[in-house]
Design an enzyme around this catalytic site. Structure first.
Site, short mmCIF file in Angstrom:
data_model
loop_
_atom_site.label_atom_id
_atom_site.label_comp_id
_atom_site.label_asym_id
_atom_site.label_seq_id
_atom_site.Cartn_x
_atom_site.Cartn_y
_atom_site.Cartn_z
N ASP A 132 0.81 -1.22 0.00
CA ASP A 132 0.00 0.00 0.00
C ASP A 132 0.85 1.28 0.00
O ASP A 132 0.35 2.36 -0.30
CB ASP A 132 -0.94 0.02 1.21
CG ASP A 132 -1.81 -1.22 1.28
OD1 ASP A 132 -1.94 -1.91 0.26
OD2 ASP A 132 -2.36 -1.51 2.36
N GLN A 158 -1.14 -9.07 -6.74
CA GLN A 158 -0.28 -7.89 -6.53
C GLN A 158 0.61 -8.02 -5.28
O GLN A 158 1.59 -7.31 -5.14
CB GLN A 158 -1.14 -6.63 -6.38
CG GLN A 158 -1.89 -6.29 -7.64
CD GLN A 158 -3.10 -5.41 -7.36
OE1 GLN A 158 -3.04 -4.21 -7.52
NE2 GLN A 158 -4.20 -6.01 -6.94
O1 F6P Z 1 -2.45 -4.07 3.27
C1 F6P Z 1 -2.10 -4.91 2.21
C2 F6P Z 1 -3.34 -5.41 1.51
O2 F6P Z 1 -2.96 -6.26 0.46
C3 F6P Z 1 -4.27 -4.30 1.00
O3 F6P Z 1 -3.84 -3.74 -0.21
C4 F6P Z 1 -5.58 -5.05 0.89
O4 F6P Z 1 -6.68 -4.19 1.03
C5 F6P Z 1 -5.51 -6.00 2.06
O5 F6P Z 1 -4.15 -6.15 2.40
C6 F6P Z 1 -6.12 -7.35 1.81
O6 F6P Z 1 -6.10 -8.04 3.00
P1 F6P Z 1 -6.36 -9.61 3.09
O7 F6P Z 1 -5.18 -10.29 2.45
O8 F6P Z 1 -6.45 -9.88 4.54
O9 F6P Z 1 -7.62 -9.86 2.33
#
Ligand code: F6P
Length: 317
Positions: A126, A250
């Site tokens: 992020d 990503q």
């Molecule tokens: O903070 C990193 C991130 O990949 C964000 O870009 C995304 O919103 C979130 O984590 C997704 O979280 P999880 O892997 O818990 O779904």
């Protein structure tokens, strides 16, 4: 300092940072433990020894060899105390936390409330850590998303379509802004600014009337769902739209050279700081030199100025 531990989140470059911490620590004669599954592992006392050999061949691997978890329990004082007890019982003199906002907030709590020597290494796709220009993992994420967008453009051009591509970033528009500029995308919708979707759709309609046939609209996940934006565009323009949600591709994958170099430098520097008896700091690069500042500043909301880049995207498309 005789023994340190490493705790991580996951994103490209984190294994590179683990390797740098372990090998620098061993250079100084410091033992290293890995905390399995982030703060959950700290609460349950799940540690594994890491020696020079155990980090061989990991510098180009995505994810985290230590695994990770989102720990709701660590927000609770009762579990924080359990974690601190495990740190003390395992004779851990210092903790290096490699991760994003949540991880660094935990690191700050350990220093401020319990006096555990802790250094934070910013790593999140992020790129939303205050005071840090570039976090580990962000460059890889941008490159992965850009590769996908380049491929989508092939179809957008051939089939004369409007594509709405949703990228990650939680409340940060960093990935969206970077890929829009690097990918020559016509529009980008960001959490950091107001957007008029109806006006944007009318501009697409007007452009189409003048002969333009394909668009790529990037939407940051923190702004809106790509499917909702696509429906509005179709309703107003009558043009066919397609949606691509890039998701977790990503966050994984082989770290770029830039991420490997950043992770190696910051991981190693974190150990140097412990050697100098420093604690409560977040490491980063400032004018291409290793530097550090208080974790209390790193966990504040990041101030970003995106307008100049946004104007450039609009100017160049
Ligand atoms: O903070 C990193 C991130 O990949 C964000 O870009 C995304 O919103 C979130 O984590 C997704 O979280 P999880 O892997 O818990 O779904």
């Amino acid at each position: 300092m005789k023994r340190i531990a490493i705790l991580t989140r996951d994103c490209a470059g984190i294994n590179t940072a683990i390797r740098a911490v372990v090998r620098t620590a061993y250079h100084y004669g410091i033992d290293v433990l890995g905390v399995v599954k982030g703060y959950e592992g700290l609460i349950s006392g799940d540690f594994i020894p890491l020696d020079r050999r155990s980090v061989s061949g990991i510098l180009n691997l995505g994810g985290s060899i230590l695994k990770t978890a989102r720990s709701k329990r660590f927000k609770d004082k009762e579990f924080q105390k359990l974690a601190v007890r495990n740190i003390r019982e395992n004779s851990i003199d210092g903790l290096i936390v490699i991760g994003g906002n949540g991880s660094l907030t935990g690191a700050h709590i350990l220093v401020e409330d319990y006096g555990i020597p802790t250094i934070g290494v910013p790593a999140t796709i992020d790129n939303d850590i205050n005071g840090v220009d570039l976090t580990i993992g962000a460059d890889t994420a941008v490159n992965v998303a850009l590769d996908a967008i380049d491929k989508i453009r092939d179809t957008a051009l051939s089939l004369e379509r409007v594509f709405v591509v949703e990228v990650m970033g939680r409340d940060s528009g960093y990935i969206a802004l970077q890929v829009a500029l690097a990918g020559g995308c016509e529009e980008v919708l960001l959490p950091e600014r107001e957007h008029d979707i109806v006006k944007m759709s009318e501009e697409i309609k007007a452009g189409n009337a003048m002969g333009k046939v394909s668009w790529i609209v990037i939407v940051a996940e923190g702004k809106a769902r790509a499917s909702v934006i696509a429906e509005t565009i179709t309703e107003i323009t009558g043009l066919e739209t397609r949606v691509a949600v890039l998701g977790h591709i990503q966050r994984g994958g082989r770290p770029t050279a830039l991420d490997r170099i950043l992770a190696s430098r910051l991981g190693s520097y974190a150990v140097d700081l412990f050697k100098d008896r420093k604690t409560g700091l977040c490491v980063h690069l400032e004018n291409d030199r290793e530097a550090a500042f208080p974790l209390s500043k790193a966990i504040e909301p990041k101030k970003v100025d995106i307008e100049a880049q946004y104007r450039l995207i609009k100017l160049l498309t």
